[in-house]
Design a protein around this motif. Structure first.
Motif, PDB file in Angstrom:
ATOM      1  N   UNK A  35       0.836  -1.205   0.000  1.00 16.60           N
ATOM      2  CA  UNK A  35       0.000   0.000   0.000  1.00 16.60           C
ATOM      3  C   UNK A  35       0.871   1.257   0.000  1.00 16.60           C
ATOM      4  N   UNK A  36       1.959   1.214   0.777  1.00 17.36           N
ATOM      5  CA  UNK A  36       2.861   2.364   0.835  1.00 17.36           C
ATOM      6  C   UNK A  36       3.480   2.644  -0.528  1.00 17.36           C
ATOM      7  N   UNK A  37       3.941   1.585  -1.199  1.00 18.54           N
ATOM      8  CA  UNK A  37       4.548   1.769  -2.515  1.00 18.54           C
ATOM      9  C   UNK A  37       3.554   2.379  -3.493  1.00 18.54           C
ATOM     10  N   UNK A  38       2.326   1.890  -3.482  1.00 22.44           N
ATOM     11  CA  UNK A  38       1.301   2.396  -4.401  1.00 22.44           C
ATOM     12  C   UNK A  38       1.004   3.868  -4.125  1.00 22.44           C
ATOM     13  N   UNK A  61      12.936  -1.889   0.773  1.00 18.88           N
ATOM     14  CA  UNK A  61      12.589  -2.259  -0.601  1.00 18.88           C
ATOM     15  C   UNK A  61      11.650  -1.220  -1.213  1.00 18.88           C
ATOM     16  N   UNK A  62      10.686  -0.762  -0.423  1.00 21.79           N
ATOM     17  CA  UNK A  62       9.765   0.278  -0.891  1.00 21.79           C
ATOM     18  C   UNK A  62      10.524   1.553  -1.223  1.00 21.79           C
ATOM     19  N   UNK A  63      11.415   1.961  -0.337  1.00 19.99           N
ATOM     20  CA  UNK A  63      12.185   3.191  -0.542  1.00 19.99           C
ATOM     21  C   UNK A  63      13.056   3.097  -1.788  1.00 19.99           C
ATOM     22  N   UNK A  64      13.729   1.975  -1.948  1.00 14.78           N
ATOM     23  CA  UNK A  64      14.585   1.794  -3.129  1.00 14.78           C
ATOM     24  C   UNK A  64      13.764   1.853  -4.412  1.00 14.78           C
ATOM     25  N   UNK A  65      12.563   1.263  -4.376  1.00 16.72           N
ATOM     26  CA  UNK A  65      11.695   1.297  -5.556  1.00 16.72           C
ATOM     27  C   UNK A  65      11.270   2.726  -5.882  1.00 16.72           C
ATOM     28  N   UNK A  67      12.866   5.498  -5.227  1.00 15.99           N
ATOM     29  CA  UNK A  67      14.008   6.245  -5.766  1.00 15.99           C
ATOM     30  C   UNK A  67      14.344   5.802  -7.194  1.00 15.99           C
ATOM     31  N   UNK A  68      14.211   4.514  -7.478  1.00 15.50           N
ATOM     32  CA  UNK A  68      14.449   4.032  -8.843  1.00 15.50           C
ATOM     33  C   UNK A  68      13.425   4.584  -9.822  1.00 15.50           C
ATOM     34  N   UNK A  69      12.216   4.864  -9.306  1.00 19.31           N
ATOM     35  CA  UNK A  69      11.153   5.421 -10.145  1.00 19.31           C
ATOM     36  C   UNK A  69      11.238   6.944 -10.252  1.00 19.31           C
ATOM     37  N   UNK A  70      12.254   7.525  -9.624  1.00 23.53           N
ATOM     38  CA  UNK A  70      12.449   8.968  -9.712  1.00 23.53           C
ATOM     39  C   UNK A  70      11.625   9.782  -8.738  1.00 23.53           C
ATOM     40  N   UNK A  71      11.048   9.147  -7.731  1.00 19.95           N
ATOM     41  CA  UNK A  71      10.256   9.855  -6.724  1.00 19.95           C
ATOM     42  C   UNK A  71      11.211  10.474  -5.710  1.00 19.95           C
ATOM     43  N   UNK A  72      11.182  11.796  -5.601  1.00 20.87           N
ATOM     44  CA  UNK A  72      12.152  12.523  -4.782  1.00 20.87           C
ATOM     45  C   UNK A  72      11.576  13.026  -3.462  1.00 20.87           C
ATOM     46  N   UNK A  73      10.382  12.624  -3.121  1.00 19.70           N
ATOM     47  CA  UNK A  73       9.750  13.061  -1.877  1.00 19.70           C
ATOM     48  C   UNK A  73      10.671  12.778  -0.686  1.00 19.70           C
ATOM     49  N   UNK A  74      10.884  13.751   0.210  1.00 16.47           N
ATOM     50  CA  UNK A  74      11.703  13.493   1.399  1.00 16.47           C
ATOM     51  C   UNK A  74      11.120  12.356   2.238  1.00 16.47           C
ATOM     52  N   UNK A  75      11.989  11.455   2.678  1.00 17.73           N
ATOM     53  CA  UNK A  75      11.557  10.292   3.451  1.00 17.73           C
ATOM     54  C   UNK A  75      12.310  10.236   4.773  1.00 17.73           C
ATOM     55  N   UNK A  76      11.545  10.130   5.856  1.00 14.07           N
ATOM     56  CA  UNK A  76      12.127   9.934   7.185  1.00 14.07           C
ATOM     57  C   UNK A  76      11.851   8.500   7.605  1.00 14.07           C
TER      58      UNK A  76
END
Length: 242
Positions: A35-38, A61-65, A67-76
């Motif tokens: 759900x988080x990835x979606x 795994x979600x975070x790496x995906x 970033x690979x998709x070009x999503x630059x949203x800041x993540x804590x």
């Protein structure tokens, strides 16, 4: 400003989400990695809180995906894993900050404010745009030295524009960053909210760029209405979760 909270513990997820909603944010929540990835790849967020130990798909795994998709949203990253190797793995995967459990929600909120303002190119928690000042630490707004009383939705709107001052922000972008996923989004609400903010500050503070959107630009102080009072945004029953 809109946040995504990814935490599989429903009580902790609710605690974090409720606190941040009371701070004036629009909050979406996810309880597993799928759900988080979606949500992260389909919705617009100003920052994401991501637990690592998630069902369905691990947080890294979600975070790496993303970033690979070009999503630059800041993540804590929020996790019980406190070994330095885990922290290094999280940062290398694309995390912008790391907070270990147990923690204080006040510290979490402060770190999120820092991530959001840095991603928009701001160093200070106090955003100034001519006579307008937005204090993101206290969730207070003033215009020409006078406090401005705002609703939660009005505060989110002026804060988002202040973070992106000088840039034209489209109505669709504003809508994406002001409302949670499950909120019934009405484009007319943006116009109404803008009108109320202009009335409480000054008519020319937020410029309408025909066919493109809206822009908050520094300028000389204009006369404002007599609507003064406490500036801390109050979340109404209609706006909570919006």
């Amino acid at each position: 400003m809109r946040l995504l909270i990814v935490e599989d513990d429903p009580d902790l997820n609710a605690q974090i989400g409720d606190y941040l909603a009371d701070q004036g944010y629009s909050v979406d929540r996810a309880g597993d990695g799928d759900e988080a990835h979606f949500l992260g790849e389909t919705e617009a967020y100003d920052a994401i809180v991501l637990d690592l130990g998630l069902p369905q798909r691990d947080g890294l795994t979600v975070l790496e995906a993303w970033r690979e998709e070009g999503i630059k949203t800041p993540v804590l990253i929020l996790t019980a894993r406190d070994r330095w190797r885990d922290k290094v793995s999280g940062i290398d995967a694309g995390a912008d900050d790391y907070l270990t459990k147990p923690f204080h929600v006040e510290e979490l909120a402060a770190r999120l404010r820092a991530l959001i303002r840095r991603s928009a190119g701001h160093a200070s928690a106090e955003l100034s745009c001519g006579p307008l000042i937005v204090d993101t630490r206290a969730a207070r707004v003033s215009y020409a030295g006078q406090p401005v009383k705002l609703t939660a939705l009005e505060y989110r709107l002026i804060t988002y524009l202040a973070h992106h001052a000088g840039r034209v922000v489209s109505q669709s972008e504003l809508t994406e960053h002001l409302y949670a996923q499950d909120f019934d989004r009405d484009s007319n609400t943006i116009e109404v909210t803008l009108a109320r903010v202009r009335k409480k500050t000054a008519p020319g503070l937020i410029k309408t760029v025909r066919g493109l959107g809206y822009c908050l630009e520094p300028g000389e102080a204009e006369p404002r209405s007599a609507e003064h009072g406490s500036t801390t945004p109050k979340t109404t029953s209609n706006e909570r979760g919006s």
